[in-house]
Design a protein around this motif. Structure first.
Motif, PDB file in Angstrom:
ATOM      1  N   GLN A 158       0.830   7.591  -5.920  1.00 19.07           N
ATOM      2  CA  GLN A 158      -0.233   8.610  -5.884  1.00 19.07           C
ATOM      3  C   GLN A 158       0.372   9.994  -5.638  1.00 19.07           C
ATOM      4  OE1 GLN A 158      -2.650   6.392  -2.815  1.00 19.07           O
ATOM      5  NE2 GLN A 158      -4.357   7.215  -4.021  1.00 19.07           N
ATOM      6  N   VAL A 186       1.910   1.990  -3.484  1.00 19.10           N
ATOM      7  CA  VAL A 186       0.806   2.598  -4.243  1.00 19.10           C
ATOM      8  C   VAL A 186       0.643   4.066  -3.847  1.00 19.10           C
ATOM      9  CG1 VAL A 186      -1.687   2.555  -4.658  1.00 19.10           C
ATOM     10  CG2 VAL A 186      -0.406   0.406  -4.520  1.00 19.10           C
ATOM     11  N   ALA A 187       0.692   4.345  -2.544  1.00 18.35           N
ATOM     12  CA  ALA A 187       0.540   5.718  -2.057  1.00 18.35           C
ATOM     13  C   ALA A 187       1.658   6.614  -2.564  1.00 18.35           C
ATOM     14  CB  ALA A 187       0.501   5.730  -0.528  1.00 18.35           C
ATOM     15  N   ASN A 226      -6.631  10.328   1.703  1.00 17.55           N
ATOM     16  CA  ASN A 226      -6.947   9.711   0.416  1.00 17.55           C
ATOM     17  C   ASN A 226      -5.823   8.821  -0.105  1.00 17.55           C
ATOM     18  OD1 ASN A 226      -9.550  10.743   0.079  1.00 17.55           O
ATOM     19  ND2 ASN A 226      -8.793  12.662  -0.780  1.00 17.55           N
ATOM     20  N   ASN A 256       0.825  -1.210   0.000  1.00 12.75           N
ATOM     21  CA  ASN A 256       0.000   0.000   0.000  1.00 12.75           C
ATOM     22  C   ASN A 256       0.860   1.260   0.000  1.00 12.75           C
ATOM     23  OD1 ASN A 256      -2.387  -1.452   0.023  1.00 12.75           O
ATOM     24  ND2 ASN A 256      -2.644  -1.347   2.236  1.00 12.75           N
ATOM     25  N   LYS A 288      -3.447   5.601  -0.302  1.00 11.35           N
ATOM     26  CA  LYS A 288      -3.668   4.179  -0.083  1.00 11.35           C
ATOM     27  C   LYS A 288      -3.045   3.721   1.233  1.00 11.35           C
ATOM     28  CE  LYS A 288      -4.798  -0.048  -1.576  1.00 11.35           C
ATOM     29  NZ  LYS A 288      -6.193  -0.483  -1.829  1.00 11.35           N
ATOM     30  N   GLY A 289      -3.841   3.041   2.052  1.00 14.97           N
ATOM     31  CA  GLY A 289      -3.323   2.453   3.276  1.00 14.97           C
ATOM     32  C   GLY A 289      -3.222   3.391   4.458  1.00 14.97           C
TER      33      GLY A 289
END
Length: 388
Positions: free
Chosen positions: A111, A107-108, A129, A104, A131-132
């Protein structure tokens, strides 16, 4: 019902403004004199604070410190984290468990590169907002890194507040966390919100502990209703945990003539997603009638080993010879289940076909691989010499 009515709804009477100011001053003075010397407290970099907070979830501080240092040395920037391979990430995380967390984070980080030009967002809603990241982590990062008066409510904080105010709410419920967050919004020091949150965490971790709690040693004992009323043993209120599900696996360590052991990659979702374990056969899938009735747990015969050989042939297209007696038993407890792994050693006779899910790894390379903790325990057991 609006957030501001939460405390009244739950019959929680807050202190006067003067008492709140006195509490802040007392708590922060204690923190300044006694705060723990932790590597992530020497920086205000939100990335470093974020990494530490994710690692600290359900993991002891002493365990996290070397992982944190290695992670930051290897991936010193958000961009480095975003571009890191899964192999690198899982190796850095190996032994911490909960591998979805580092996935996560990756992914963040992407982002942040895509939506925030590579800079960690400062707005609380933008952090949420990612991820994780949940309310606790968002509150911790924004209060510590950006000096925003955001609540960071974890188990330590709920325990402290439960005892200070004699709160009868079940802390295992999500709705209860909202109440504590509202309390922190009223209590938090507007000038030093990050230090205030960390002071409550330290108080819960070092003095207001779950067990062996001595409230008379607390720096805020004069504010502690449960101490003054001698009721502190009742708090916090927490319902009993759901019973841990137990699963038993016959775990087969297959070895070939090159000295390599066979591992299977687990599915992309679920427990230990994407990680490698030895061949694991659920005990429920075996026909144990006939021999289970008269064999003790540690005592087996050829019928079990033959059945394991047959399952491995049908499932993995491998011909193996399984030892009749197990090497030993390995236990591993997750948050919601317990694995009992009865470990057998086996020798490869023939590999009829090869699946991409299977991987041969030599024992000399164990330290280089990103094995989850249950696999590490099995590897250690198999590599332990048996003395006769």
């Amino acid at each position: 019902m609006k957030q501001k009515d939460l405390l009244e709804k739950n019959e929680i009477i807050m202190w006067s403004e003067e008492k709140i100011r006195d509490f802040r001053a007392t708590l922060l003075q204690w923190y300044d004199e006694n705060k723990r010397d932790l590597p992530w407290r020497s920086t205000s970099d939100p990335y470093y604070i974020w990494v530490s907070e994710i690692m600290l979830q359900q993991t002891q501080v002493d365990t996290v410190i070397p992982y944190y240092k290695r992670f930051i040395e290897t991936l010193p920037t958000i961009e480095d984290l975003a571009k890191a391979s899964e192999e690198t990430l899982l190796k850095l995380w190996e032994g911490l468990g909960y591998y979805s967390r580092v996935r996560n984070m990756n992914v963040a980080a992407n982002q942040i590169l895509e939506k925030h030009e590579g800079k960690f967002p400062t707005a609380h809603k933008d952090v949420l907002n990612l991820k994780g990241i949940g309310p606790y982590t968002a509150g911790a990062v924004t209060s510590i890194a950006f000096n925003q008066p955001q609540p960071a409510v974890d188990g330590n904080v709920m325990r402290v507040l439960s005892r200070l105010f004699e709160i009868d709410l079940d802390i295992s419920k999500a709705s209860t966390r909202k109440v504590f967050e509202e309390m922190i919004r009223r209590l938090i020091d507007p000038d030093r919100p990050g230090d205030f949150n960390q002071a409550l965490m330290d108080l819960g971790a070092t003095i207001c502990t779950p067990k062996n709690y001595s409230p008379e040693n607390s720096p805020v004992k004069e504010f502690n209703a449960s101490y003054l009323n001698e009721s502190w043993e009742k708090y916090p209120v927490k319902k009993k945990k759901n019973k841990v599900t137990e699963q038993t696996y016959y775990t087969v360590m297959v070895k070939n003539k090159e000295g390599e052991y066979l591992y299977k990659k687990r599915p992309s979702k679920g427990v230990l997603a994407g990680m490698h374990t030895p061949l694991m056969i659920d005990r429920k899938d075996l026909n144990e009638e006939g021999w289970k009735a008269f064999n003790q747990k540690e005592l087996y015969d050829s019928r079990l080993s033959q059945e394991l050989e047959q399952i491995i042939k049908e499932t993995y297209d491998l011909k193996v010879t399984v030892n009749e007696q197990p090497k030993g038993v390995v236990a591993h407890v997750f948050s919601h289940l317990k694995w009992e792994m009865i470990v057998f050693e086996a020798v490869l006779i023939e590999e009829l076909s090869h699946s991409s899910e299977l991987k041969w790894i030599h024992a000399d390379r164990f330290d280089e691989e990103m094995f989850p903790m249950p696999t590490q325990k099995v590897n250690k057991l198999v590599n332990t010499l048996t003395l006769f």
